[in-house]
Design a protein around this motif. Structure first.
Motif, PDB file in Angstrom:
ATOM      1  N   ASN A  22       3.096   4.348  -4.576  1.00  0.00           N
ATOM      2  CA  ASN A  22       2.121   4.098  -5.627  1.00  0.00           C
ATOM      3  C   ASN A  22       1.666   5.328  -6.401  1.00  0.00           C
ATOM      4  OD1 ASN A  22       1.377   1.165  -5.348  1.00  0.00           O
ATOM      5  ND2 ASN A  22       1.065   1.805  -3.241  1.00  0.00           N
TER       6      ASN A  22
ATOM      7  N   HIS B 205       1.981  -5.496 -11.065  1.00  0.00           N
ATOM      8  CA  HIS B 205       1.201  -6.691 -10.742  1.00  0.00           C
ATOM      9  C   HIS B 205       0.341  -7.080 -11.935  1.00  0.00           C
ATOM     10  CE1 HIS B 205      -0.368  -9.635  -7.974  1.00  0.00           C
ATOM     11  NE2 HIS B 205      -1.618  -9.272  -8.224  1.00  0.00           N
TER      12      HIS B 205
ATOM     13  N   ALA C 133      -2.752  -8.732 -13.897  1.00  0.00           N
ATOM     14  CA  ALA C 133      -4.183  -8.870 -13.631  1.00  0.00           C
ATOM     15  C   ALA C 133      -4.728 -10.232 -14.040  1.00  0.00           C
ATOM     16  CB  ALA C 133      -4.955  -7.779 -14.368  1.00  0.00           C
TER      17      ALA C 133
ATOM     18  N   GLU D  64       0.938   5.830 -12.595  1.00  0.00           N
ATOM     19  CA  GLU D  64       0.489   5.754 -13.985  1.00  0.00           C
ATOM     20  C   GLU D  64       1.611   6.158 -14.939  1.00  0.00           C
ATOM     21  OE1 GLU D  64      -2.225   4.495 -14.873  1.00  0.00           O
ATOM     22  OE2 GLU D  64      -3.465   4.534 -13.065  1.00  0.00           O
TER      23      GLU D  64
ATOM     24  N   ASP E 145       1.775   1.123 -12.546  1.00  0.00           N
ATOM     25  CA  ASP E 145       0.584   0.516 -13.131  1.00  0.00           C
ATOM     26  C   ASP E 145       0.851   0.200 -14.590  1.00  0.00           C
ATOM     27  OD1 ASP E 145      -1.987  -0.371 -13.625  1.00  0.00           O
ATOM     28  OD2 ASP E 145      -2.667   1.635 -14.185  1.00  0.00           O
TER      29      ASP E 145
ATOM     30  N   MET F  41      -3.437  -2.850 -14.850  1.00  0.00           N
ATOM     31  CA  MET F  41      -4.448  -3.383 -13.951  1.00  0.00           C
ATOM     32  C   MET F  41      -5.364  -2.286 -13.418  1.00  0.00           C
ATOM     33  SD  MET F  41      -3.894  -5.960 -10.748  1.00  0.00           S
ATOM     34  CE  MET F  41      -5.270  -6.950 -10.143  1.00  0.00           C
ATOM     35  N   ASN F  42      -4.836  -1.052 -13.362  1.00  0.00           N
ATOM     36  CA  ASN F  42      -5.628   0.086 -12.886  1.00  0.00           C
ATOM     37  C   ASN F  42      -6.165  -0.136 -11.481  1.00  0.00           C
ATOM     38  OD1 ASN F  42      -5.560   2.073 -15.059  1.00  0.00           O
ATOM     39  ND2 ASN F  42      -6.563   0.486 -16.261  1.00  0.00           N
ATOM     40  N   ARG F  43      -5.254  -0.550 -10.607  1.00  0.00           N
ATOM     41  CA  ARG F  43      -5.629  -0.763  -9.212  1.00  0.00           C
ATOM     42  C   ARG F  43      -4.680   0.024  -8.307  1.00  0.00           C
ATOM     43  NH1 ARG F  43      -5.472  -6.663  -6.368  1.00  0.00           N
ATOM     44  NH2 ARG F  43      -3.250  -6.241  -6.638  1.00  0.00           N
ATOM     45  N   LEU F  44      -3.416  -0.328  -8.291  1.00  0.00           N
ATOM     46  CA  LEU F  44      -2.391   0.415  -7.569  1.00  0.00           C
ATOM     47  C   LEU F  44      -1.227   0.686  -8.508  1.00  0.00           C
ATOM     48  CD1 LEU F  44      -1.877  -1.181  -4.004  1.00  0.00           C
ATOM     49  CD2 LEU F  44      -2.678   1.124  -4.520  1.00  0.00           C
TER      50      LEU F  44
ATOM     51  N   SER G  94       0.817  -1.221   0.000  1.00  0.00           N
ATOM     52  CA  SER G  94       0.000   0.000   0.000  1.00  0.00           C
ATOM     53  C   SER G  94       0.846   1.264   0.000  1.00  0.00           C
ATOM     54  CB  SER G  94      -0.940   0.013   1.213  1.00  0.00           C
ATOM     55  OG  SER G  94      -0.199   0.055   2.418  1.00  0.00           O
TER      56      SER G  94
END
Length: 339
Positions: A101, A150, A152, A132, A123, A126-129, A81
Motif C-alpha cells: 500500500n 477500491h 468509495a 498515491e 489509491d 478514496m484516500n484510505r489505503l 493491509s
C-alpha cells in the motif's frame, strides 16, 4: 439452552457467489475478511472453494490462517493491509500475498521477502489505503500478481466518484501487464467496464446490499427466557425507556449488545414469531432484550431477529447503521448451525 442459534445457509452463500460470478465479465474471487463477515471464515471458504473459488481476500495476514487450515496450500490469499512490520513470518508461513500500500511497504517486502509474491493497491480517490499517484509508477507493477484499487461510492451507481475513480485507475495502470481489480460487490453491479481481470465480491455473498437480489444467508433465532404481564403505567428495562400505555405481555429474550445487537436499535427494531412482528420494548441491554408479545396467541420458545421477514439491512435500518456492522458484530455466544 439460553443462547441463540445463528443459522448459516452455505447453499445460499454459494448461490450468491454464482449470481455475482455470472455478472462478472472476468474471474471472480471472494472476500472472507472479518471471519467471513462474522459467519466463520473456514466454513465459508470451504463452501466457496467447492463452488470453484480459487482466490480469496482477507484484511490482515493473521486472517489467512483459517483459510489455509480449511483449504490447504492451493488457493491464492491476498491481504488488503499489505506487508506490515512483523508480518514477514506469517506471510511466508501462510503463503499469503500482501497487497502493498505504500513505498515503505514495497521496500519492506523487498528487504524481508524478496522472492515472495506480492500485489499492489493504489489509491484512486478514496484516500484510505493504497499507493498515491505521486508515489506511483507503472514500473512498480513488474512481477506483481495483482494491481487493485477500491471504489468509495459503488453502492451509489449515479455517484460521480465512480467515474472519477475509474478514470484514475485507467490512467494509473495504463500499459501495465499485471492483472487488475477494481470491483467489489457494488463495482460488479456498475457494469463490465469496472470488472477488469478480477472481481472480488464481499457483502453480496452474505446477503447484503447493494446486491438486492441476494439470497439471505443468516437467520438468528433467540430463546425466550421469561414472559411477564406488565400493567398500564409500569416501566420496562433500563432508564424506564418503555412505559406501558395499556396492559402488556413482555417476553425477555436472551441476547443483547454483547451479541452484536447494538443498543441503537432500542425501541425501533422488531423480532418475529413466525410471520408476526413483535416490537422491542425498551432498551437493548448487554445480554437481554425485552419484546412486546401481547398480540400473540401463544409465545413461542424462540423469536427471530434475522430471517425471511428481516434481513441484515432491514435490521440495520432500524439501528441507523448498515448491514455490514450488524453482520460482522454477531457475537461468539451463538450456537452456529450450518446447512
Amino acid at each position: 439452552m439460553a443462547t441463540g442459534t445463528l443459522h448459516i445457509d452455505l447453499n445460499a452463500l454459494v448461490e450468491n457467489w454464482r449470481a455475482l460470478d455470472r455478472q462478472s465479465a472476468t474471474a471472480t474471487g471472494a472476500v472472507v475478511k472479518a471471519d467471513g463477515y462474522g459467519l466463520g471464515a473456514g466454513r465459508v471458504a470451504r463452501a466457496l472453494a467447492d463452488a470453484g473459488v480459487r482466490t480469496f481476500f482477507v484484511a490482515v495476514a493473521e486472517e489467512a490462517a483459517a483459510i489455509r487450515a480449511s483449504l490447504g496450500p492451493d488457493p491464492v490469499i491476498y491481504v488488503f493491509s499489505g506487508h506490515m512490520e512483523g508480518d514477514a513470518q506469517a506471510l511466508s508461513d501462510l503463503g499469503a500475498v500482501p497487497l502493498l500500500n505504500s513505498p515503505e511497504q514495497v521496500a519492506r517486502h523487498r528487504t524481508h521477502l524478496p522472492d515472495h509474491p506480492f500485489g499492489l493497491q493504489i489509491d484512486t480517490g478514496m484516500n484510505r489505503l493504497g499507493i498515491e499517484a505521486y508515489d506511483w509508477s507503472p514500473e512498480m507493477s513488474q512481477d506483481a500478481a495483482l494491481v487493485m484499487s477500491h471504489l468509495a461510492c459503488a453502492d451509489e451507481p449515479g455517484h460521480q466518484g465512480n467515474q472519477d475513480q475509474l478514470r484514475a485507475f485507467l490512467d494509473m495502470t495504463a500499459g501495465i501487464l499485471a492483472p487488475r481489480s477494481l470491483a467489489a460487490t457494488g463495482g460488479i453491479l456498475l457494469g463490465p467496464e469496472y470488472h477488469f481481470d478480477m472481481t472480488r465480491p464481499g457483502i453480496g455473498l452474505y446477503g447484503g446490499l447493494p446486491f438486492s437480489g441476494a439470497k439471505q444467508v443468516a437467520r438468528l433465532d433467540l430463546p425466550v427466557v421469561q414472559t411477564r404481564r406488565v400493567k398500564a403505567g409500569e416501566a420496562v428495562g433500563y432508564g424506564h425507556a418503555f412505559i406501558a400505555e395499556s396492559d402488556r405481555v413482555i417476553a425477555t429474550v436472551s441476547a443483547g449488545y454483547a451479541d452484536g445487537l447494538i443498543r441503537a436499535m432500542s425501541g425501533k427494531a422488531s423480532l418475529f414469531a413466525g410471520d408476526t412482528p413483535c416490537p422491542l420494548a425498551g432498551r437493548v441491554s448487554m445480554d437481554l432484550l425485552t419484546v412486546d408479545v401481547t398480540h400473540l396467541d401463544e409465545v413461542p420458545e424462540h423469536l427471530s431477529i434475522l430471517g425471511p421477514h428481516q434481513s441484515v439491512d432491514q435490521l440495520a435500518n432500524a439501528a441507523s447503521t448498515i448491514g455490514y456492522e450488524i453482520l460482522t458484530s454477531l457475537g461468539q455466544r451463538y450456537k452456529r448451525s450450518y446447512s
